[in-house]
Design an enzyme around this catalytic site. Structure first.
Site, PDB file in Angstrom:
ATOM      1  CG  HIS A  33      39.723  50.268  43.626  1.00 22.27           C
ATOM      2  ND1 HIS A  33      40.806  50.749  43.916  1.00 22.27           N
ATOM      3  CD2 HIS A  33      40.265  48.945  43.296  1.00 22.27           C
ATOM      4  CE1 HIS A  33      42.008  50.050  43.682  1.00 22.27           C
ATOM      5  NE2 HIS A  33      41.404  48.835  43.114  1.00 22.27           N
ATOM      6  CG  HIS A  90      46.574  52.168  37.147  1.00 24.94           C
ATOM      7  ND1 HIS A  90      46.466  53.070  38.181  1.00 24.94           N
ATOM      8  CD2 HIS A  90      46.570  50.869  37.510  1.00 24.94           C
ATOM      9  CE1 HIS A  90      46.800  52.245  39.366  1.00 24.94           C
ATOM     10  NE2 HIS A  90      46.754  50.967  38.820  1.00 24.94           N
ATOM     11  CG  HIS A 116      44.617  46.990  36.034  1.00 23.08           C
ATOM     12  ND1 HIS A 116      43.482  47.097  36.677  1.00 23.08           N
ATOM     13  CD2 HIS A 116      45.462  47.331  37.222  1.00 23.08           C
ATOM     14  CE1 HIS A 116      43.497  47.614  37.894  1.00 23.08           C
ATOM     15  NE2 HIS A 116      44.589  47.497  38.160  1.00 23.08           N
ATOM     16  CG  ASP A 169      44.103  45.427  43.390  1.00 23.21           C
ATOM     17  OD1 ASP A 169      44.855  45.225  42.291  1.00 23.21           O
ATOM     18  OD2 ASP A 169      43.662  46.414  43.805  1.00 23.21           O
ATOM     19  CG  HIS A 170      41.859  44.943  39.729  1.00 23.91           C
ATOM     20  ND1 HIS A 170      40.677  45.977  39.271  1.00 23.91           N
ATOM     21  CD2 HIS A 170      42.663  45.773  40.464  1.00 23.91           C
ATOM     22  CE1 HIS A 170      40.686  46.976  40.141  1.00 23.91           C
ATOM     23  NE2 HIS A 170      42.178  46.919  40.700  1.00 23.91           N
ATOM     24  CG  ASP A 197      43.016  50.280  39.761  1.00 21.67           C
ATOM     25  OD1 ASP A 197      44.242  49.953  40.582  1.00 21.67           O
ATOM     26  OD2 ASP A 197      42.085  49.821  40.297  1.00 21.67           O
ATOM     27  CG  HIS A 247      48.252  46.374  39.376  1.00 23.67           C
ATOM     28  ND1 HIS A 247      47.977  47.805  39.445  1.00 23.67           N
ATOM     29  CD2 HIS A 247      49.599  46.206  38.952  1.00 23.67           C
ATOM     30  CE1 HIS A 247      49.058  48.287  39.091  1.00 23.67           C
ATOM     31  NE2 HIS A 247      50.009  47.672  38.766  1.00 23.67           N
TER      32      HIS A 247
END
Length: 306
Positions: free
Chosen positions: A269, A141, A61, A65-66, A210, A63
């Protein structure tokens, strides 16, 4: 064989001893990266890997942090004189998101190809890796997010007696074993099933992060040799937070691993507040014994049974 390296195990923000979540998978000279958070390049270098030969980058996805490590990764690939196309795979909006990030990496010496996932699940095969299947599947998520299930199929053993009984010349044997359909010189169409036994057990690797627990996860990771799964929280008092933010606890991940009958689960994670994940491992292992609280750089090689 499939080489697996969990480059980073952190969620939300990088920590001094924990990079953001990213996974490197290697098979038959090809490299696949899943997620690319800030610090992924450093994690790669620490593991002795290079970004240049990465063939595919998949995203769960969008976000930060990814995916926030992508612009720097692309620039490094370009500086390494990469010319081969790079395939990016991710949820809808992939091309729009990547083009926005590329404001700081506008010129690259290689082409970027985009594959936006359609629907709740899909199966992707690469042109020269047809026995290696990548299956994204939708999870739960607070934005559109996918897990990834990867399968390495294994054909049956070559049966010399069947080949001879079907009058198949030896010069065709290796091609048939690789799955080719051959138009022989005598006009016959020769297929692999004419010389191979029953398909053997392959390898199955699954990666999920997530999300809240879902039946679709259990279904898609069922029987996996290695299940890499989010364990955002280990503390008992964080369940409400996990539900609100649509993440998982160690114990929810363990319940899914148990239901899915996987061989082994690596947790990843972690929340920045989770200083020592191993502290919560005994309780988790009461639910699913073969659970490991991963650290950055954890590596293994998945091998066929025989």
């Amino acid at each position: 064989m499939i080489d697996v390296c969990l480059l980073g195990t952190g969620g939300m923000m990088p920590m001094p001893n924990r990079y953001l979540t990213a996974l490197l998978v290697r098979y038959n000279g090809k490299s696949i990266l899943i997620d690319c958070g800030e610090g992924t390049q450093i994690a790669l270098r620490k593991g002795g890997w290079s970004p240049k030969p990465i063939d595919v980058i998949c995203f769960t996805h969008y976000h930060a942090d990814h995916i926030s490590g992508l612009p720097g990764m692309l620039l490094t690939m370009g500086n390494a004189e990469r010319t081969e196309p790079l395939l990016l795979v991710g949820p809808k909006g992939l091309e729009r998101v990547v083009k926005a990030l590329r404001t700081i990496a506008p010129e690259l010496p290689f082409e970027i190809e985009y594959h936006e996932i359609q629907g709740d699940d899909e199966e992707i095969t690469l042109p020269d890796m047809k026995e290696f299947r990548i299956k994204p599947f939708k999870v739960n998520h607070n934005i559109l997010c996918y897990g990834y299930s990867m399968h390495l199929d294994r054909v049956g053993k070559f049966d010399v007696e069947r080949a001879k009984a079907n009058n198949i010349e030896m010069k065709y044997w290796s091609r048939l074993q690789k799955g080719e359909i051959i138009e022989a010189e005598d006009g016959r169409t020769i297929t692999p099933d004419m010389v191979l036994g029953e398909q053997r057990k392959g390898l199955h690797l699954a990666y999920v992060t997530d999300t809240r627990p879902t039946d679709s996860i259990v279904e898609n990771v069922s029987g996996a040799d290695l299940f890499i799964c989010e364990g955002m929280y280990g503390e008992d008092d964080k369940i409400e937070k996990a539900v609100k933010n649509k993440h998982m606890t160690f114990y929810e991940a363990a319940e899914m691993a148990k239901r899915a009958g996987v061989e082994q689960m690596w947790l990843t994670h972690y929340s920045p507040s989770l200083v020592n994940p191993k502290e919560f491992l005994p309780k988790t292992q009461k639910i699913f014994k073969n659970t490991i609280a991963s650290k950055d750089g954890r590596t293994t090689t998945l091998k066929f049974e025989e």
